[in-house]
Design a protein around this motif. Structure first.
Motif, PDB file in Angstrom:
ATOM      1  N   GLY A 104       0.793  -1.225   0.000  1.00  0.00           N
ATOM      2  CA  GLY A 104       0.000   0.000   0.000  1.00  0.00           C
ATOM      3  C   GLY A 104       0.823   1.271   0.000  1.00  0.00           C
ATOM      4  N   THR A 137      -0.030  -6.701  -5.119  1.00  0.00           N
ATOM      5  CA  THR A 137      -0.175  -5.364  -4.534  1.00  0.00           C
ATOM      6  C   THR A 137      -1.513  -5.238  -3.820  1.00  0.00           C
ATOM      7  OG1 THR A 137      -1.121  -4.464  -6.574  1.00  0.00           O
ATOM      8  CG2 THR A 137       1.264  -4.280  -6.301  1.00  0.00           C
ATOM      9  N   ILE A 138      -1.529  -4.350  -2.820  1.00  0.00           N
ATOM     10  CA  ILE A 138      -2.775  -3.915  -2.197  1.00  0.00           C
ATOM     11  C   ILE A 138      -2.728  -2.394  -2.092  1.00  0.00           C
ATOM     12  CG2 ILE A 138      -3.324  -6.018  -0.914  1.00  0.00           C
ATOM     13  CD1 ILE A 138      -1.990  -4.844   1.507  1.00  0.00           C
ATOM     14  N   THR A 200      -1.702  -9.795  -8.646  1.00  0.00           N
ATOM     15  CA  THR A 200      -2.716  -8.932  -8.072  1.00  0.00           C
ATOM     16  C   THR A 200      -4.077  -9.251  -8.690  1.00  0.00           C
ATOM     17  OG1 THR A 200      -1.083  -7.178  -7.767  1.00  0.00           O
ATOM     18  CG2 THR A 200      -3.397  -6.519  -7.749  1.00  0.00           C
ATOM     19  N   SER A 210     -13.931  -1.223  -1.967  1.00  0.00           N
ATOM     20  CA  SER A 210     -12.641  -1.872  -1.728  1.00  0.00           C
ATOM     21  C   SER A 210     -12.323  -2.730  -2.942  1.00  0.00           C
ATOM     22  CB  SER A 210     -12.688  -2.721  -0.459  1.00  0.00           C
ATOM     23  OG  SER A 210     -13.415  -3.908  -0.657  1.00  0.00           O
ATOM     24  N   SER A 212      -8.658  -4.459  -3.670  1.00  0.00           N
ATOM     25  CA  SER A 212      -7.638  -5.516  -3.621  1.00  0.00           C
ATOM     26  C   SER A 212      -7.953  -6.521  -2.506  1.00  0.00           C
ATOM     27  CB  SER A 212      -6.248  -4.901  -3.426  1.00  0.00           C
ATOM     28  OG  SER A 212      -6.256  -3.935  -2.383  1.00  0.00           O
ATOM     29  N   ASN A 213      -8.917  -7.416  -2.756  1.00  0.00           N
ATOM     30  CA  ASN A 213      -9.309  -8.469  -1.819  1.00  0.00           C
ATOM     31  C   ASN A 213      -9.162  -9.815  -2.515  1.00  0.00           C
ATOM     32  OD1 ASN A 213     -10.624  -6.645   0.357  1.00  0.00           O
ATOM     33  ND2 ASN A 213     -11.674  -6.042  -1.523  1.00  0.00           N
ATOM     34  N   PHE A 234      -5.220 -10.933   1.301  1.00  0.00           N
ATOM     35  CA  PHE A 234      -4.998  -9.515   1.002  1.00  0.00           C
ATOM     36  C   PHE A 234      -6.335  -8.781   1.100  1.00  0.00           C
ATOM     37  CE2 PHE A 234      -1.837 -12.067  -0.986  1.00  0.00           C
ATOM     38  CZ  PHE A 234      -0.652 -11.350  -0.888  1.00  0.00           C
ATOM     39  N   ASP A 236      -8.253  -4.739   1.277  1.00  0.00           N
ATOM     40  CA  ASP A 236      -8.155  -3.299   1.006  1.00  0.00           C
ATOM     41  C   ASP A 236      -8.708  -2.548   2.211  1.00  0.00           C
ATOM     42  OD1 ASP A 236      -8.393  -0.696   0.086  1.00  0.00           O
ATOM     43  OD2 ASP A 236      -9.184  -1.262  -1.877  1.00  0.00           O
ATOM     44  N   TRP A 273      -2.837  -6.062   5.004  1.00  0.00           N
ATOM     45  CA  TRP A 273      -3.533  -4.864   4.557  1.00  0.00           C
ATOM     46  C   TRP A 273      -2.698  -3.657   4.931  1.00  0.00           C
ATOM     47  CZ3 TRP A 273      -7.437  -7.301   8.158  1.00  0.00           C
ATOM     48  CH2 TRP A 273      -7.418  -6.760   9.431  1.00  0.00           C
ATOM     49  N   HIS A 274      -3.146  -2.453   4.608  1.00  0.00           N
ATOM     50  CA  HIS A 274      -2.279  -1.276   4.751  1.00  0.00           C
ATOM     51  C   HIS A 274      -2.423  -0.543   6.080  1.00  0.00           C
ATOM     52  CE1 HIS A 274       0.195   2.137   3.599  1.00  0.00           C
ATOM     53  NE2 HIS A 274      -0.797   2.952   3.962  1.00  0.00           N
TER      54      HIS A 274
END
Length: 391
Positions: A104, A137-138, A200, A210, A212-213, A234, A236, A273-274
């Motif tokens: 993130g 990526t997330i 991804t 959301s 990126s799950n 992963f 978001d 997650w971020h």
């Protein structure tokens, strides 16, 4: 592709030191696997590295808070991106990970003055891509943040100037609108341009906004069957274009996915997650870092999500969940226990973003036999510290 009758997962294979990685998400199974005789998706140099290793391990590098594109209209900004390239290159060359996770804030969207943030996103993943290392990526809170006018644009001519890089098309009305590049645009661009190495996924559409799950399954392969070793989830955590939160819908999605593929909790699970959950505030060390916590910097308070909507209650009550990894706070790199799992920060990797602490990356190593999950921090100067056994 052939449909799975009773599954909601997509399966794609990667190499895992004589073993495989499998991505699981959304509906169809890709029939090809990456054996030695069918290795088109992984370059020979990567294969030769794996063949020379006797250890059945899978190593992940976490790159957090790169913030590419920050202050792109100045001399300072682009130089920070060059410095970030060097950090990642050093870690990739010294650690030689099997997989990279961008955790993130890959870019600073609120500093990118045209709707073309994908250029900076591509630049951020280029050190990994150029080495033939797969990645996922997330999103963070800055990736699709609304563009903010820099005051210095008004100081010289009094007219805001469109800044467009050479790769941009002719400055158009779309560019002059200064709208942000959306999450969906960013993720689709990455997936389209990097089909060979990007794992991804944009996740179930019903979880929008959301994005990126998704789930990655790490498996061993004994020549006949795949044996799950670990699941990587992963999620978001929002920010930018929508609130900083893991929604109740995402929590339900995780619970349903985990039950479907790991109902007996036999296979260990890791969460990424971020933005840290509020649970990070509860375990945050005070006045330094002391056992059982492990880390090297504790320079700020935890900046947590806006609300807790059930995900942590699910995670702490699932014995297979071993650890969670977040970014967001640049001045924190500790791991602390919470209930029966570990809550970990990554290390600030990029030269964009606030803070002058030395840059680095959190490493994670999964070993098959005997099973273990180990983590440590690798610094840009090559030093290693804060090693911890998470399972």
């Amino acid at each position: 592709m052939r449909k799975l009758a009773h599954s909601t997962f997509l399966v794609i294979h990667l190499l895992f030191h004589h073993t495989l990685v499998i991505i699981v998400i959304n509906g169809s199974q890709v029939s090809c696997d990456l054996t030695v005789s069918n290795i088109r998706q992984i370059p020979e140099i990567l294969l030769s590295q794996k063949k020379s290793s006797l250890a059945s391990t899978f190593k992940i590098a976490l790159f957090a808070d790169l913030h590419y594109g920050e202050n792109a209209w100045t001399d300072w900004g682009p130089q920070q991106d060059v410095n970030s390239d060097k950090v990642m290159s050093t870690i990739l060359d010294q650690e030689v990970p099997d997989f990279v996770i961008y955790l993130g804030d890959v870019i600073t969207g609120n500093n990118i003055p045209v709707a073309n943030a994908s250029f900076y996103w591509d630049q951020a993943i280029s050190p990994t891509r150029s080495r033939g290392i797969p990645w996922a990526t997330i999103f963070g809170n800055h990736d699709d943040a609304h563009f903010e006018w820099p005051m210095e644009w008004f100081s010289s001519t009094g007219i805001p100037q469109v800044q467009c890089l050479e790769h941009c098309s002719t400055v158009s009305e779309k560019a002059r609108s200064f709208r942000s590049t959306t999450r969906l645009e960013l993720i689709k661009n990455e997936m389209h341009k990097n089909k060979q190495y990007s794992f991804t996924k944009n996740g179930p559409i019903n979880l929008w906004p959301s994005v990126s799950n998704y789930v990655i399954q790490v498996s061993s392969f004994d020549g006949r069957n795949h044996h799950p070793i670990s699941y990587l989830y992963f999620l978001d955590s929002g920010g930018g274009s929508y609130p900083e939160v893991i929604s109740s819908a995402q929590a339900t999605w995780f619970e349903n996915q985990s039950y479907a593929i790991n109902s007996d909790s036999r296979v260990p699970e890791l969460i990424f997650w971020h933005i840290p959950s509020k649970a990070y505030k509860d375990v945050a060390p005070r006045f330094g870092i002391h056992r059982p916590c492990v880390g090297s910097i504790n320079k700020e308070s935890v900046a947590a999500q806006e609300a807790e909507m059930g995900i942590m209650n699910i995670l702490v009550n699932k014995p297979s969940v071993k650890a969670m990894f977040v970014g967001h706070n640049h001045g924190l790199d500790w791991c602390c226990p919470h209930e029966k799992l570990w809550l970990c920060f990554a290390r600030h990797t990029g030269y964009g973003g606030y803070g002058n602490w030395p840059r680095g990356a959190r490493m994670i190593e999964i070993t098959e036999k005997p099973f273990s999950i180990k983590s440590w921090i690798k610094m840009e100067d090559g030093k290693k510290h804060s090693e911890i056994i998470l399972s």
